[in-house]
Design an enzyme around this catalytic site. Structure first.
Site, PDB file in Angstrom:
ATOM      1  N   CYS A  12      37.083  20.322  18.244  1.00 52.77           N
ATOM      2  CA  CYS A  12      37.433  21.712  18.578  1.00 52.77           C
ATOM      3  C   CYS A  12      38.835  21.742  19.165  1.00 52.77           C
ATOM      4  O   CYS A  12      39.695  22.503  18.729  1.00 52.77           O
ATOM      5  CB  CYS A  12      36.484  22.323  19.595  1.00 52.77           C
ATOM      6  SG  CYS A  12      34.832  21.694  19.552  1.00 52.77           S
ATOM      7  N   GLU A  65      33.551  23.717  12.391  1.00 50.90           N
ATOM      8  CA  GLU A  65      34.801  24.478  12.582  1.00 50.90           C
ATOM      9  C   GLU A  65      35.120  25.272  11.310  1.00 50.90           C
ATOM     10  O   GLU A  65      35.493  26.440  11.374  1.00 50.90           O
ATOM     11  CB  GLU A  65      35.975  23.553  12.918  1.00 50.90           C
ATOM     12  CG  GLU A  65      36.009  23.082  14.369  1.00 50.90           C
ATOM     13  CD  GLU A  65      36.308  24.205  15.361  1.00 50.90           C
ATOM     14  OE1 GLU A  65      37.092  25.121  15.051  1.00 50.90           O
ATOM     15  OE2 GLU A  65      35.734  24.163  16.465  1.00 50.90           O
TER      16      GLU A  65
END
Ligand SMILES: Cc1ncc(C[n+]2csc(CCO)c2C)c(N)n1
Length: 227
Positions: free
Chosen positions: A137, A209
Site C-alpha cells: 500500500c 490495490e
C-alpha cells in the site's frame, strides 16, 4: 553482495504495479481529467480503508519486539491519522462533505475484503505479517506518485495536483523507505519457506490495490442492492 528482500519483492510486483499506471483512474489523476464523482468515491472508500489500515500499525506497535520498532509503527500510525487523512479531509471540504460523513461511509465489498485480509493476517501472526501486509500500500502509492509526478503537467495546478504532490513528496518517500527497511530487517535470517509466504502477502495486497483502483473507477459498492 546479498540482495535485499525488497529487491526480490520488486521483481514479483513490478508487472502488477506497472498495470496501475495503465489504469484509467490512475491515468486520470496524472493528467487531471479524472471525473470528480469517481474521485469522490475513492475519497470516501479510502477514508474508511485508512481507518482500518491505521489499526494495523497499532497492532504492529503492540507486537513489536523492541522499542525501535515500536516507535517506527507509532510514527507510521501518526502518518496515516494526521497527515494522510488530512489530505482526504481537505478534499472532502472542497466537495462539501463533512468529516463525520466521510467517517460514516459504508465500506464497499472490495474495501472490506482488502482490509479484512490484512487485519486477519496481522492479528494471527507476528510483526512480519503486519509489515508484509502494509508494504505494498505504502510503497505502491509512492511509486504511483513519483511516476505521475514525471508526467507533463501532473504537478501544475489542477484539482489532482495536490494528490500527486502528496504521494510523491519526500515525507511519503521516507515513510515508504522506512517500511521497506523494516521489511528487510525482519526478513534477515528467515528461512526460504517463510520468505516465500511473506512474498505472497505482498503479491496478494498488490492485486487488491488493483481491485481497489478498479472499484473506484466503476464506483462499485456491493453487487446486489439489499436496502
Ligand atoms: C487503497 C490504498 N492503498 C494505499 C494507500 C496509501 N497509503 C496508505 S497508508 C500510507 C502511508 C502513511 O499514511 C499510504 C501511503 C491508500 N491511501 N489507499
Amino acid at each position: 553482495m546479498t540482495t535485499l528482500f525488497t529487491d526480490r519483492l520488486w521483481n514479483r510486483v513490478e508487472p502488477v504495479w506497472n498495470s496501475y499506471l495503465e489504469h484509467p483512474f490512475v491515468k486520470g489523476l496524472g493528467d487531471g481529467t479524472l471525473e470528480q464523482e469517481k474521485f469522490k468515491h475513492w475519497l470516501k472508500q479510502d477514508y474508511v480503508y485508512l481507518i482500518d489500515y491505521a489499526r494495523l500499525f497499532a497492532i504492529g506497535s503492540s507486537k513489536a519486539e523492541d522499542l525501535d520498532k515500536m516507535v517506527t509503527f507509532a510514527k507510521l500510525l501518526h502518518g496515516v491519522l494526521d497527515v494522510e487523512m488530512d489530505l482526504h479531509r481537505n478534499y472532502a471540504a472542497e466537495f462539501g462533505i463533512s468529516k463525520e460523513e466521510l467517517e460514516a461511509t459504508e465500506a464497499s465489498a472490495i474495501t472490506t475484503a482488502y482490509t479484512s485480509y490484512m487485519l486477519n493476517l496481522s492479528q494471527r501472526g507476528g510483526v512480519e505479517n503486519v509489515v508484509a501486509s502494509v508494504l505494498a500500500c505504502e510503497w505502491s502509492y509512492n511509486f504511483i506518485g513519483k511516476s505521475l509526478a514525471k508526467w507533463p503537467g501532473a504537478l501544475d495546478d489542477n484539482f489532482y495536483s495536490s494528490w500527486v504532490e502528496m504521494y510523491s513528496s519526500n515525507e511519503f518517500t521516507e515513510l515508504a523507505e522506512e517500511t521497506k527497511q523494516l521489511m528487510n530487517q525482519i526478513a534477515e535470517g528467515k528461512p526460504e519457506q517463510e520468505l516465500a509466504r511473506l512474498e505472497e502477502i505482498v503479491v496478494k495486497t498488490s492485486q487488491f490495490e488493483y481491485m481497489f483502483w478498479d472499484m473506484v473507477e466503476k464506483k462499485e459498492d456491493w453487487p446486489v442492492n439489499a436496502e
